[in-house]
Write an enzyme that holds these catalytic residues in place. Sequence first.
Site, PDB file in Angstrom:
ATOM      1  N   THR A 121      -9.407   4.611 -16.357  1.00 26.42           N
ATOM      2  CA  THR A 121      -9.690   4.577 -14.923  1.00 26.42           C
ATOM      3  C   THR A 121     -11.103   5.097 -14.717  1.00 26.42           C
ATOM      4  O   THR A 121     -11.373   6.284 -14.942  1.00 26.42           O
ATOM      5  CB  THR A 121      -8.691   5.421 -14.129  1.00 26.42           C
ATOM      6  OG1 THR A 121      -7.376   4.877 -14.285  1.00 26.42           O
ATOM      7  CG2 THR A 121      -9.050   5.437 -12.652  1.00 26.42           C
TER       8      THR A 121
ATOM      9  N   LYS B  71      -6.951   0.009  -8.742  1.00 22.29           N
ATOM     10  CA  LYS B  71      -6.417   1.292  -9.187  1.00 22.29           C
ATOM     11  C   LYS B  71      -6.825   2.429  -8.254  1.00 22.29           C
ATOM     12  O   LYS B  71      -5.997   3.254  -7.857  1.00 22.29           O
ATOM     13  CB  LYS B  71      -6.890   1.584 -10.617  1.00 22.29           C
ATOM     14  CG  LYS B  71      -6.543   2.967 -11.143  1.00 22.29           C
ATOM     15  CD  LYS B  71      -5.041   3.185 -11.258  1.00 22.29           C
ATOM     16  CE  LYS B  71      -4.709   4.624 -11.669  1.00 22.29           C
ATOM     17  NZ  LYS B  71      -5.034   4.899 -13.069  1.00 22.29           N
TER      18      LYS B  71
ATOM     19  N   LYS C 113      -9.853  13.351  -9.857  1.00 25.34           N
ATOM     20  CA  LYS C 113     -10.839  12.406 -10.392  1.00 25.34           C
ATOM     21  C   LYS C 113     -10.726  11.060  -9.696  1.00 25.34           C
ATOM     22  O   LYS C 113     -11.737  10.472  -9.277  1.00 25.34           O
ATOM     23  CB  LYS C 113     -10.630  12.242 -11.898  1.00 25.34           C
ATOM     24  CG  LYS C 113     -11.375  11.076 -12.518  1.00 25.34           C
ATOM     25  CD  LYS C 113     -10.801  10.700 -13.885  1.00 25.34           C
ATOM     26  CE  LYS C 113     -11.259   9.322 -14.322  1.00 25.34           C
ATOM     27  NZ  LYS C 113     -10.607   8.876 -15.569  1.00 25.34           N
TER      28      LYS C 113
END
Length: 294
Positions: free
Chosen positions: A93, A168, A243
């Site tokens: 990611t 995502k 994050k």
Amino acid sequence: MKIGFIGLGNMGGGMAANLVKAGHEVRAFDLSADALERAKDCGCAVFTSVREAVEGADAVVSMLPNGAIVEQVYTADVIGHAPTTALLIDCSTIDVATARRVEEAARGAGYAMVDAPVSGGIAAANAGTLTFMAGGEAADFTRAEPILAAMGKAVIHAGASGAGQAAKICNNMILGATMIATCEAFNLAEKLGLDLQTFFDISSKASGQSWSMTAYCPVPGVGPQSPADGGYQGGFAAALMLKDLKLALEAAASAGAKVPMGARAEELYEAYVGAGSGGTDFSGIIRSLDDLAR
């Protein structure tokens, strides 16, 4: 197929093991000796460098911590060292801009590449039930689909290069915000005198239902088993949620999108992680609300 697998952490280890179970020859690399030993126990061949792991590979799969590492690994050790016939699949990611830049570099060197980040967490990685959202050319996605299907229950083509990463971070912005709202609702329910199991039984069948409520309830002993039942250990680390929220805010700023709920979720997880809870599951943020979890 002969698959080079780079990155054998909490997620990558289970993913590599499932590729072995599917009958692939997995050539694994990680900086951690312990991770390599676990991969070896699962049937992977292990190597001491990325270049060795990708030598002669039909495909390369990576699961790495951040965009800077992804770019370094691909530009220095994969591109020009794996055969140009190898399909490159990055499941990390990372930010959309880096994903597109790495894929452009790969294509410029004659490779096909897709970005295919995952949803589902450690348990799904081990069970082979991840959801993959992939970005890239349609023909490249078609090549990647059977490899990804060996590690997941759903493989979806999100669009062109970088689209997997875009999907995502948007998905996880929803998850971060709804988890906080779910935690606040349980906190309020308790203060109003409601039995929390009863509240779950009602809300999980009403308009307040969400994945955070019904599949990953943040209250111990309520709903299906979740990290809350194990002291908020395992699962999806709060630091990783932070994050992903930061990636979403960066993307929103570059795209000119207003995301006030996402921004507030990022602030709350920043405080939670900053207080030393980054290694616990992200649902543990409920403990910052009057220490509801006991």
